[in-house]
Design a protein around this motif. Structure first.
Motif, PDB file in Angstrom:
ATOM      1  N   PHE A 109       0.814  -1.216   0.000  1.00 56.11           N
ATOM      2  CA  PHE A 109       0.000   0.000   0.000  1.00 56.11           C
ATOM      3  C   PHE A 109       0.850   1.269   0.000  1.00 56.11           C
ATOM      4  N   PHE A 110       1.805   1.351   0.916  1.00 59.78           N
ATOM      5  CA  PHE A 110       2.537   2.605   1.076  1.00 59.78           C
ATOM      6  C   PHE A 110       3.580   2.845  -0.013  1.00 59.78           C
ATOM      7  N   ILE A 111       4.112   1.805  -0.601  1.00 57.42           N
ATOM      8  CA  ILE A 111       5.015   2.021  -1.742  1.00 57.42           C
ATOM      9  C   ILE A 111       4.227   2.569  -2.922  1.00 57.42           C
ATOM     10  N   LEU A 112       3.043   2.027  -3.166  1.00 58.20           N
ATOM     11  CA  LEU A 112       2.222   2.548  -4.263  1.00 58.20           C
ATOM     12  C   LEU A 112       1.790   3.988  -4.005  1.00 58.20           C
ATOM     13  N   LYS A 113       1.485   4.328  -2.758  1.00 55.21           N
ATOM     14  CA  LYS A 113       1.152   5.719  -2.438  1.00 55.21           C
ATOM     15  C   LYS A 113       2.326   6.633  -2.797  1.00 55.21           C
ATOM     16  N   GLN A 114       3.542   6.161  -2.567  1.00 57.06           N
ATOM     17  CA  GLN A 114       4.716   6.969  -2.886  1.00 57.06           C
ATOM     18  C   GLN A 114       4.930   7.075  -4.396  1.00 57.06           C
ATOM     19  N   PHE A 115       4.620   6.002  -5.133  1.00 60.64           N
ATOM     20  CA  PHE A 115       4.698   6.084  -6.590  1.00 60.64           C
ATOM     21  C   PHE A 115       3.754   7.181  -7.099  1.00 60.64           C
ATOM     22  N   LEU A 116       2.533   7.167  -6.601  1.00 61.67           N
ATOM     23  CA  LEU A 116       1.546   8.163  -7.043  1.00 61.67           C
ATOM     24  C   LEU A 116       1.996   9.572  -6.691  1.00 61.67           C
ATOM     25  N   LEU A 117       2.566   9.739  -5.501  1.00 58.29           N
ATOM     26  CA  LEU A 117       3.049  11.049  -5.087  1.00 58.29           C
ATOM     27  C   LEU A 117       4.207  11.509  -5.970  1.00 58.29           C
TER      28      LEU A 117
END
Length: 198
Positions: A109-117
């Motif tokens: 979850f949090f790695i994908l959130k960072q990709f989007l950011l």
């Protein structure tokens, strides 16, 4: 908090935000662990509002995890003692294949959130990072199809539940739903919906 992380937790040799261990004699739990304690959530904040050095380190942290900690199954090894990958098997930490489902779910979850950011900020997300996260999402799908749950502890080599019937992987549906959106892959959403109902 940013100052503390950069002063006490960043390890330049490893390219990771550690848990503060400085050398021999420290508990293995004080080196590095996957998930929120391993910088996966901290680095989201650093990429959002950190200094340039914090942002560089956050990217390096992601690179180290995605390029060096992935098991053949697609899941990520969950502990590091500065020399070896270790596991969450409390009776045998050298068994690197036993990992908490929570750590794997947090990571997805949090790695994908960072990709989007990063993309929102105009930064490029390396293709090899994307491929690694896709393998992680695929591992969750494989585990779900095989076991019908994410369990509490996963044997990431055998792709089996070591200890089950837990909400330890409760964030996995969120990670899979985000992966479905990010990679335009409907099967991730299907598994997210099925597992969220369990």
């Amino acid at each position: 908090l940013e100052d503390k992380l950069n002063r006490e937790n960043w390890n330049e040799d490893w390219g990771l935000y550690s848990l503060g261990a400085r050398g021999p004699g420290e508990s293995v739990y004080s080196y590095w662990q996957l998930g929120w304690v391993g910088g996966i959530q901290n680095t989201l904040a650093l990429l959002t509002a950190g200094s340039e050095i914090s942002r560089q380190r956050a990217r390096k942290n992601l690179d180290t995890i995605l390029m060096h900690s992935q098991a053949p199954s697609g899941f990520l090894y969950c502990m590091w003692d500065s020399k070896h990958w270790l596991g969450d098997d409390f009776t045998d930490q050298s068994n690197k294949n036993i990992c908490l489902a929570r750590k794997e779910a947090d990571a997805l979850f949090f790695i994908l959130k960072q990709f989007l950011l990063l993309e929102k900020q105009g930064a490029e997300v390396p293709a090899e990072w994307k491929a690694a996260v896709r393998r992680l999402a695929d591992a969750f799908v494989t585990l779900w199809k095989k076991c019908g749950q994410f369990g509490q502890f996963i044997d990431i080599e055998k792709m089996e539940i070591a200890i089950g019937q837990s909400t330890s992987g409760g964030a996995a549906p969120a990670g899979l739903a985000l992966a479905s959106q990010y990679f335009a892959h409907p099967e991730y959403l299907t598994v997210a919906e099925q597992s969220a109902r369990l």
